[in-house]
Design an enzyme around this catalytic site. Structure first.
Site, PDB file in Angstrom:
ATOM      1  CB  CYS A 151     -27.385  12.338  13.571  1.00 17.78           C
ATOM      2  SG  CYS A 151     -28.559  11.360  12.616  1.00 17.78           S
ATOM      3  CB  CYS A 170     -35.030  13.511  15.157  1.00 16.95           C
ATOM      4  SG  CYS A 170     -34.754  12.278  13.858  1.00 16.95           S
ATOM      5  CB  CYS A 211     -32.339  13.726  18.309  1.00 20.30           C
ATOM      6  SG  CYS A 211     -31.001  12.533  18.600  1.00 20.30           S
ATOM      7  CB  CYS A 271     -29.826  -2.106  22.694  1.00 19.23           C
ATOM      8  SG  CYS A 271     -30.649  -1.243  21.374  1.00 19.23           S
ATOM      9  CB  CYS A 287     -31.171  -4.894  20.308  1.00 20.09           C
ATOM     10  SG  CYS A 287     -32.271  -3.605  19.708  1.00 20.09           S
ATOM     11  CB  CYS A 302     -37.218  -3.134  18.980  1.00 20.60           C
ATOM     12  SG  CYS A 302     -37.266  -1.918  20.312  1.00 20.60           S
ATOM     13  NE  ARG A 339     -36.628  -2.194  26.217  1.00 19.74           N
ATOM     14  CZ  ARG A 339     -36.539  -2.637  24.960  1.00 19.74           C
ATOM     15  NH1 ARG A 339     -36.496  -1.791  23.974  1.00 19.74           N
ATOM     16  NH2 ARG A 339     -36.482  -3.917  24.721  1.00 19.74           N
TER      17      ARG A 339
HETATM   18  N1  SAM Z   1     -30.379   7.081  14.716  1.00 20.06           N
HETATM   19  C1  SAM Z   1     -31.205   5.963  14.849  1.00 20.06           C
HETATM   20  C2  SAM Z   1     -32.647   6.270  14.558  1.00 20.06           C
HETATM   21  O1  SAM Z   1     -33.108   7.376  14.785  1.00 20.06           O
HETATM   22  O2  SAM Z   1     -33.361   5.355  14.125  1.00 20.06           O
HETATM   23  C3  SAM Z   1     -31.117   5.274  16.192  1.00 20.06           C
HETATM   24  C4  SAM Z   1     -30.986   6.023  17.476  1.00 20.06           C
HETATM   25  S1  SAM Z   1     -32.306   7.070  17.949  1.00 20.06           S
HETATM   26  C5  SAM Z   1     -31.532   8.002  19.220  1.00 20.06           C
HETATM   27  C6  SAM Z   1     -33.483   5.995  18.721  1.00 20.06           C
HETATM   28  C7  SAM Z   1     -34.742   6.601  19.311  1.00 20.06           C
HETATM   29  O3  SAM Z   1     -34.467   7.235  20.544  1.00 20.06           O
HETATM   30  C8  SAM Z   1     -35.489   7.644  18.516  1.00 20.06           C
HETATM   31  O4  SAM Z   1     -36.270   7.099  17.504  1.00 20.06           O
HETATM   32  C9  SAM Z   1     -36.350   8.279  19.594  1.00 20.06           C
HETATM   33  O5  SAM Z   1     -37.596   7.605  19.684  1.00 20.06           O
HETATM   34  C10 SAM Z   1     -35.547   8.072  20.881  1.00 20.06           C
HETATM   35  N2  SAM Z   1     -35.024   9.343  21.407  1.00 20.06           N
HETATM   36  C11 SAM Z   1     -33.977  10.031  20.927  1.00 20.06           C
HETATM   37  N3  SAM Z   1     -33.782  11.168  21.622  1.00 20.06           N
HETATM   38  C12 SAM Z   1     -34.739  11.205  22.576  1.00 20.06           C
HETATM   39  C13 SAM Z   1     -35.082  12.128  23.600  1.00 20.06           C
HETATM   40  N4  SAM Z   1     -34.412  13.257  23.777  1.00 20.06           N
HETATM   41  N5  SAM Z   1     -36.120  11.837  24.417  1.00 20.06           N
HETATM   42  C14 SAM Z   1     -36.817  10.687  24.227  1.00 20.06           C
HETATM   43  N6  SAM Z   1     -36.552   9.790  23.267  1.00 20.06           N
HETATM   44  C15 SAM Z   1     -35.529  10.034  22.444  1.00 20.06           C
HETATM   45  C1  DTB Z   2     -35.593   3.708  22.045  1.00 22.01           C
HETATM   46  O1  DTB Z   2     -36.773   3.727  21.662  1.00 22.01           O
HETATM   47  N1  DTB Z   2     -35.121   4.398  23.062  1.00 22.01           N
HETATM   48  C2  DTB Z   2     -33.708   4.200  23.200  1.00 22.01           C
HETATM   49  C3  DTB Z   2     -33.429   3.097  22.161  1.00 22.01           C
HETATM   50  N2  DTB Z   2     -34.651   2.982  21.477  1.00 22.01           N
HETATM   51  C4  DTB Z   2     -32.283   3.187  21.256  1.00 22.01           C
HETATM   52  C5  DTB Z   2     -32.921   5.457  23.000  1.00 22.01           C
HETATM   53  C6  DTB Z   2     -33.316   6.522  23.953  1.00 22.01           C
HETATM   54  C7  DTB Z   2     -32.431   7.676  23.714  1.00 22.01           C
HETATM   55  C8  DTB Z   2     -32.672   8.779  24.667  1.00 22.01           C
HETATM   56  C9  DTB Z   2     -31.877   9.970  24.368  1.00 22.01           C
HETATM   57  C10 DTB Z   2     -30.389   9.797  24.475  1.00 22.01           C
HETATM   58  O2  DTB Z   2     -29.890   9.150  25.428  1.00 22.01           O
HETATM   59  O3  DTB Z   2     -29.713  10.373  23.636  1.00 22.01           O
HETATM   60 FE1  SF4 Z   3     -30.190  10.949  14.154  1.00 23.10          FE
HETATM   61 FE2  SF4 Z   3     -31.167  11.356  16.564  1.00 23.10          FE
HETATM   62 FE3  SF4 Z   3     -32.812  11.261  14.497  1.00 23.10          FE
HETATM   63 FE4  SF4 Z   3     -31.577   8.993  15.332  1.00 23.10          FE
HETATM   64  S1  SF4 Z   3     -33.077  10.179  16.475  1.00 23.10           S
HETATM   65  S2  SF4 Z   3     -31.811   9.747  13.220  1.00 23.10           S
HETATM   66  S3  SF4 Z   3     -29.629   9.880  16.029  1.00 23.10           S
HETATM   67  S4  SF4 Z   3     -31.224  12.814  14.823  1.00 23.10           S
END
Ligand code: SAM
Ligand code: DTB
Ligand code: SF4
Length: 330
Positions: free
Chosen positions: A53, A57, A60, A97, A128, A188, A260
């Site tokens: 990506c 973030c 992530c 989702c 979703c 959401c 959630r």
């Molecule tokens: N890439 C898209 C975005 O960021 O909008 C969608 C997927 S992203 C993984 C969705 C959400 O997952 C993020 O906004 C964050 O709140 C949560 N998330 C991602 N990695 C995480 C982690 N290691 N621990 C907790 N929450 C996480």
């Molecule tokens: C959200 O707030 N939590 C979910 C969903 N929206 C998409 C994602 C959690 C991702 C946790 C880290 C992972 O599995 O990579």
């Molecule tokens: Fe990309 Fe992860 Fe950020 Fe979503 S949360 S925009 S997958 S770096």
């Protein structure tokens, strides 16, 4: 109690710092005014494009800026998505989702996601997606294809935001939420706690969500899952009680929204999760995996629900679901 969109940070702070039992008691009472007391909405998640990506973030696993050990995957075949949706439906989940590690969907991705929405919706599941930023036209096309919810988190307070993400702004996120709302999709949106933020930041996050013109229908409260190789791999763990307080305050501010328990549930004990349900949480992700990290898993959740006397919220009848059911009977 009326639904309010004019909360002040001072009021939110006052809710947070009450004795825990007072907070839990109020949250559970209010929860019961708007929802069936012992029913939990269950969704499942599937990553349709994993890793690489362009966003940075700091939490992530999927960001190309860091070196997390991750099996990356290009867009997966729609047949695989449908198979996962069928398994999800068979397991009792009512919402499916689909998430992609994109900054935003490109125009070339739109036919792929629109086709997927139509097919999953036709199975009688709520749909979703979480694909990053959207423009107005993309949001409208997702809605027309049959999308029910769009997930896009604010993640943290406006003040702490720049410590976590530099490649898109807090206002970019609010713009996407407006497009989603204007297109008639359900919103959401929530955030993550345990990023090294302080309580003022958690108050700031809830303040932003609770003062949107309409509250998000669904509010995920993620607890950081620390990922080796990311800048937040070794951040100090947040006290679980503070996460519980965040859930209870979210319930008090947004009484009609589903709150959630999202990422991080796998690391919590049954008693800690029970306290979160007491605090008014009423939605979870089921299954062995979230997007890239482990989740609690079906058998553990079944045992937890049995122990606590919780049930899965049944699917809401929609025109599409009624049509699918009628076909199944015929
Ligand atoms: N890439 C898209 C975005 O960021 O909008 C969608 C997927 S992203 C993984 C969705 C959400 O997952 C993020 O906004 C964050 O709140 C949560 N998330 C991602 N990695 C995480 C982690 N290691 N621990 C907790 N929450 C996480
Ligand atoms: C959200 O707030 N939590 C979910 C969903 N929206 C998409 C994602 C959690 C991702 C946790 C880290 C992972 O599995 O990579
Ligand atoms: Fe990309 Fe992860 Fe950020 Fe979503 S949360 S925009 S997958 S770096």
């Amino acid at each position: 109690m009326d639904i309010r969109n004019d909360w002040s940070r001072t009021e939110i702070h006052a809710l947070y710092q009450q004795p825990l039992m007072d907070l839990l008691f109020q949250a559970q009472q209010l929860h019961r005014q708007y929802f069936a007391a012992n029913q939990i909405q269950v969704s499942t998640l599937l990553s349709i494009k994993t890793g690489k990506c362009p966003e940075d973030c700091k939490y992530c696993a999927q960001s190309a800026h860091y070196d997390a050990k991750l099996a990356t995957e290009k867009r997966i075949a729609i047949e695989k998505v449908i198979q996962a949706a069928q398994e999800s439906k068979a397991s009792g989940a009512t919402r499916f989702c689909m998430g992609a590690a994109w900054r935003n969907p490109h125009e070339r991705d739109m036919p792929y996601v629109l086709d997927m929405i139509q097919q999953v919706k036709a199975m009688g599941l709520e749909t979703c997606m979480t694909l990053g930023m959207l423009n107005a036209s993309q949001a409208e096309r997702l809605k027309t294809a049959g999308l029910d919810y769009y997930n896009h988190n604010l993640d943290t307070s406006r003040e702490y935001y720049s410590h976590i993400i530099s490649t898109r702004t807090f206002d970019d996120r609010l713009d996407t939420l407006s497009h989603v709302r204007d297109a008639g999709l359900k919103v959401c949106s929530g955030g993550i706690v345990g990023l090294g933020e302080n309580r003022q930041d958690r108050i700031g996050l809830l303040y932003e969500l609770a003062t949107l013109p309409l509250h998000p229908e669904s509010v995920p409260i993620n607890l950081l899952v620390p990922i080796a190789g990311t800048p937040l791999a070794d951040v100090e763990k947040l006290d679980v009680i503070e996460w519980i307080r965040t859930i209870a305050v979210a319930r008090l501010l947004m009484p009609k929204s589903y709150i959630r328990l999202s990422a991080g549930r796998e690391s919590l004990s049954d008693s800690e999760q029970a306290m979160a349900f007491m605090a008014g949480a009423n939605s979870i992700f089921s299954g062995e995996k979230l997007l890239t990290t482990a989740n609690a898993g079906e058998s553990r959740d079944q045992a937890l629900f049995a122990k606590l006397g919780l049930g899965v919220e049944p699917a809401k009848p929609s025109l599409a679901n009624l049509a699918v059911d009628a076909m199944a009977v015929a």
